[in-house]
Each structure stands twice: as structure tokens, then as C-alpha cells.
Design an enzyme around this catalytic site. Structure first.
Site, PDB file in Angstrom:
ATOM      1  N   GLN A  78      26.063  53.311 -40.855  1.00 49.56           N
ATOM      2  CA  GLN A  78      26.016  54.659 -40.079  1.00 49.56           C
ATOM      3  C   GLN A  78      25.457  54.363 -38.701  1.00 49.56           C
ATOM      4  OE1 GLN A  78      26.721  57.910 -41.943  1.00 49.56           O
ATOM      5  NE2 GLN A  78      26.589  58.580 -39.915  1.00 49.56           N
ATOM      6  N   PHE A  79      26.033  53.740 -37.962  1.00 47.82           N
ATOM      7  CA  PHE A  79      25.288  53.542 -36.689  1.00 47.82           C
ATOM      8  C   PHE A  79      24.712  55.067 -35.793  1.00 47.82           C
ATOM      9  CE2 PHE A  79      29.376  54.795 -34.987  1.00 47.82           C
ATOM     10  CZ  PHE A  79      29.100  55.461 -33.559  1.00 47.82           C
ATOM     11  N   THR A  80      25.244  56.246 -36.161  1.00 43.33           N
ATOM     12  CA  THR A  80      24.716  57.354 -35.615  1.00 43.33           C
ATOM     13  C   THR A  80      23.285  57.791 -35.999  1.00 43.33           C
ATOM     14  OG1 THR A  80      25.801  58.833 -37.030  1.00 43.33           O
ATOM     15  CG2 THR A  80      27.063  58.490 -35.538  1.00 43.33           C
TER      16      THR A  80
END
Length: 153
Positions: A78-80
Site C-alpha cells: 500500500q504505497f498510498t
């Protein structure tokens, strides 16, 4: 490293209409990696997740870990989680590690959790995923490695 942990009765992740990971009772992890993360951060986070006492005992107190209750893990990259929304209206993702750095650390985290005896299912790194979960409690926590939390060694 930053991980959002959700205690779950059941969860699944779908890519292109196909379920690629599914668990029953356990934890859903949304895993973000930043530029400064190393294997030391992975070790810290894996130990914290495996031993975090967020499952109830017979008295209804949070005294058991996912290991204690025989729970499973659904781990989603989950890079966000490193989206900076302080300025403007579009998040800035410059604090998120590039895929060539993030993916190996994400995979190391999953392997370290498996090495601790946990069953770990995953999504697909870098893919558009649909995640379903039944958050039990609800219980949602954030675990950060010392670097991610801004602490110095």
C-alpha cells in the site's frame, strides 16, 4: 515502514476479478515502505505484528496475539500510506519507496511473518486490488518502524 493493521473475521483480495488471497480469522495488513527502510525496520514491524495483543481472552480483554489465537495474515502492499496531503488537493507520494526498493522489503516482511509460524496470504504487488474485510471490533491500529515514526536510533 508503516503498517495499518485491521483485526478481521474474514478478508480477501481480488485482482482482475480473481481472488488471489483470502483468510478467515486474523489480521489484514496494509503495508507501506519508505526510502529509509531497511531489513532492521522489517524485523521490528514483523515482531510487533506477530506479538501485538489485540485479540480477546476469555474475559474480553485484549491479551492474545495473532499467534496465540492461530490467526492468519492477509498482507497488501500500500504505497498510498506515504501520501502527503498537507499541501494542495492531490497527494504527494515522494516519501513512498520506489517499487524496486519496496517490493523486496514487503516480501521480506511476509517471509518473516511466515517464519514465525503464521499463515500469510498476499495481494499482488503493484497491481490494482480490491480488498474486502470484515473488521472485527472494529480494531484498527498503525505500527511504524522507528525510522518511519521519525525516531532516531
Amino acid at each position: 515502514m508503516r503498517v495499518v493493521i485491521q483485526r478481521s473475521k474474514e478478508a480477501s483480495v481480488t485482482v482482475d476479478g480473481e481472488i488471489v488471497g483470502q483468510i478467515n480469522h486474523g489480521l489484514v495488513l496494509l503495508v507501506g515502505v519508505t526510502h529509509e527502510d531497511t531489513e532492521k525496520d522489517v524485523d521490528f514491524v514483523a515482531d510487533k505484528i506477530a506479538n501485538l495483543r489485540i485479540f480477546e481472552d476469555e474475559d474480553g480483554k485484549m491479551n492474545h496475539s495473532v499467534l496465540d489465537v492461530g490467526g492468519q495474515i492477509l498482507s497488501i502492499s500500500q504505497f498510498t500510506l506515504y501520501g502527503d496531503c498537507r499541501k494542495g488537493r492531490r497527494p504527494n507520494f515522494m516519501s513512498a519507496a520506489r517499487p524496486e526498493q519496496a517490493e523486496p522489503l514487503y516480501e521480506q516482511l511476509n517471509q518473516k511473518l511466515r517464519d514465525k509460524g503464521l499463515h500469510v496470504e498476499t495481494g499482488r504487488f503493484g497491481k490494482m486490488m480490491d480488498v474486502r474485510l470484515l473488521n472485527h471490533g472494529p480494531v484498527t491500529l498503525i505500527v511504524e518502524s522507528p525510522v518511519a515514526a521519525g525516531e532516531k536510533e
